[in-house]
Motif scaffolding. Structure first.
Motif, PDB file in Angstrom:
ATOM      1  N   PHE A  12       0.825  -1.200   0.000  1.00  0.00           N
ATOM      2  CA  PHE A  12       0.000   0.000   0.000  1.00  0.00           C
ATOM      3  C   PHE A  12       0.867   1.262   0.000  1.00  0.00           C
ATOM      4  O   PHE A  12       0.613   2.196  -0.757  1.00  0.00           O
ATOM      5  CB  PHE A  12      -0.927   0.011   1.222  1.00  0.00           C
ATOM      6  CG  PHE A  12      -1.971   1.085   1.154  1.00  0.00           C
ATOM      7  CD1 PHE A  12      -3.151   0.862   0.482  1.00  0.00           C
ATOM      8  CD2 PHE A  12      -1.770   2.314   1.746  1.00  0.00           C
ATOM      9  CE1 PHE A  12      -4.108   1.847   0.398  1.00  0.00           C
ATOM     10  CE2 PHE A  12      -2.718   3.306   1.671  1.00  0.00           C
ATOM     11  CZ  PHE A  12      -3.904   3.079   0.996  1.00  0.00           C
ATOM     12  N   GLY A  13       1.898   1.265   0.838  1.00  0.00           N
ATOM     13  CA  GLY A  13       2.762   2.438   0.921  1.00  0.00           C
ATOM     14  C   GLY A  13       3.505   2.725  -0.364  1.00  0.00           C
ATOM     15  O   GLY A  13       3.559   3.867  -0.829  1.00  0.00           O
ATOM     16  N   PHE A  14       4.066   1.685  -0.954  1.00  0.00           N
ATOM     17  CA  PHE A  14       4.839   1.875  -2.187  1.00  0.00           C
ATOM     18  C   PHE A  14       3.946   1.946  -3.423  1.00  0.00           C
ATOM     19  O   PHE A  14       4.129   2.795  -4.293  1.00  0.00           O
ATOM     20  CB  PHE A  14       5.862   0.752  -2.361  1.00  0.00           C
ATOM     21  CG  PHE A  14       6.858   0.654  -1.236  1.00  0.00           C
ATOM     22  CD1 PHE A  14       7.455   1.782  -0.700  1.00  0.00           C
ATOM     23  CD2 PHE A  14       7.201  -0.582  -0.708  1.00  0.00           C
ATOM     24  CE1 PHE A  14       8.371   1.690   0.328  1.00  0.00           C
ATOM     25  CE2 PHE A  14       8.129  -0.681   0.316  1.00  0.00           C
ATOM     26  CZ  PHE A  14       8.711   0.454   0.849  1.00  0.00           C
ATOM     27  N   GLY A  15       2.953   1.058  -3.498  1.00  0.00           N
ATOM     28  CA  GLY A  15       2.144   0.956  -4.706  1.00  0.00           C
ATOM     29  C   GLY A  15       1.022   1.969  -4.803  1.00  0.00           C
ATOM     30  O   GLY A  15       0.799   2.560  -5.856  1.00  0.00           O
ATOM     31  N   VAL A  16       0.293   2.173  -3.711  1.00  0.00           N
ATOM     32  CA  VAL A  16      -0.855   3.079  -3.742  1.00  0.00           C
ATOM     33  C   VAL A  16      -0.434   4.510  -3.410  1.00  0.00           C
ATOM     34  O   VAL A  16      -0.753   5.444  -4.140  1.00  0.00           O
ATOM     35  CB  VAL A  16      -1.966   2.595  -2.781  1.00  0.00           C
ATOM     36  CG1 VAL A  16      -3.119   3.582  -2.733  1.00  0.00           C
ATOM     37  CG2 VAL A  16      -2.455   1.208  -3.191  1.00  0.00           C
ATOM     38  N   LEU A  17       0.276   4.665  -2.298  1.00  0.00           N
ATOM     39  CA  LEU A  17       0.696   6.011  -1.890  1.00  0.00           C
ATOM     40  C   LEU A  17       1.913   6.506  -2.667  1.00  0.00           C
ATOM     41  O   LEU A  17       2.214   7.687  -2.646  1.00  0.00           O
ATOM     42  CB  LEU A  17       0.991   6.040  -0.389  1.00  0.00           C
ATOM     43  CG  LEU A  17      -0.184   5.725   0.532  1.00  0.00           C
ATOM     44  CD1 LEU A  17       0.277   5.692   1.975  1.00  0.00           C
ATOM     45  CD2 LEU A  17      -1.312   6.720   0.344  1.00  0.00           C
ATOM     46  N   ARG A  18       2.619   5.579  -3.299  1.00  0.00           N
ATOM     47  CA  ARG A  18       3.834   5.885  -4.067  1.00  0.00           C
ATOM     48  C   ARG A  18       4.896   6.600  -3.224  1.00  0.00           C
ATOM     49  O   ARG A  18       5.523   7.560  -3.647  1.00  0.00           O
ATOM     50  CB  ARG A  18       3.496   6.700  -5.309  1.00  0.00           C
ATOM     51  CG  ARG A  18       2.546   5.974  -6.227  1.00  0.00           C
ATOM     52  CD  ARG A  18       2.701   6.481  -7.637  1.00  0.00           C
ATOM     53  NE  ARG A  18       1.859   5.740  -8.548  1.00  0.00           N
ATOM     54  CZ  ARG A  18       2.241   4.658  -9.216  1.00  0.00           C
ATOM     55  NH1 ARG A  18       3.437   4.180  -9.062  1.00  0.00           N
ATOM     56  NH2 ARG A  18       1.421   4.050 -10.041  1.00  0.00           N
ATOM     57  N   LEU A  19       5.062   6.084  -2.008  1.00  0.00           N
ATOM     58  CA  LEU A  19       6.066   6.642  -1.102  1.00  0.00           C
ATOM     59  C   LEU A  19       7.451   6.119  -1.466  1.00  0.00           C
ATOM     60  O   LEU A  19       7.609   4.970  -1.874  1.00  0.00           O
ATOM     61  CB  LEU A  19       5.761   6.231   0.347  1.00  0.00           C
ATOM     62  CG  LEU A  19       4.477   6.774   0.957  1.00  0.00           C
ATOM     63  CD1 LEU A  19       4.216   6.081   2.289  1.00  0.00           C
ATOM     64  CD2 LEU A  19       4.567   8.278   1.141  1.00  0.00           C
TER      65      LEU A  19
END
Length: 75
Positions: A12-19
């Protein structure tokens, strides 16, 4: 206790939020949970007062032996 869902959190952090990784790893679990709620919305809507009153009426607390355990007046 269930283990923390790291795969889902990282996805979620890397893929959705693109953090960026450093931004993700600096987040607290509470910050990540709030970010998830901001995107997905609350998972469970808050209980309305009328629904709580209905549950209290249907499933009343029973007083403990020798004491008074009805704390509804404190709500």
């Amino acid at each position: 206790m269930k283990p923390f869902p790291w795969a889902e959190a990282m996805g979620f952090g890397f893929g959705v939020l693109r953090l960026a990784p450093d931004a993700f790893w600096r987040m607290t679990p509470r910050e990540l949970a709030q970010a998830i709620r901001a995107v997905r919305g609350p998972s469970v809507p808050p209980l309305a007062r009328a629904d709580l009153d209905d549950l209290l009426a249907r499933f009343p607390d029973t007083p403990r032996k020798g004491g008074h355990n009805d704390r509804r007046h404190e709500l």
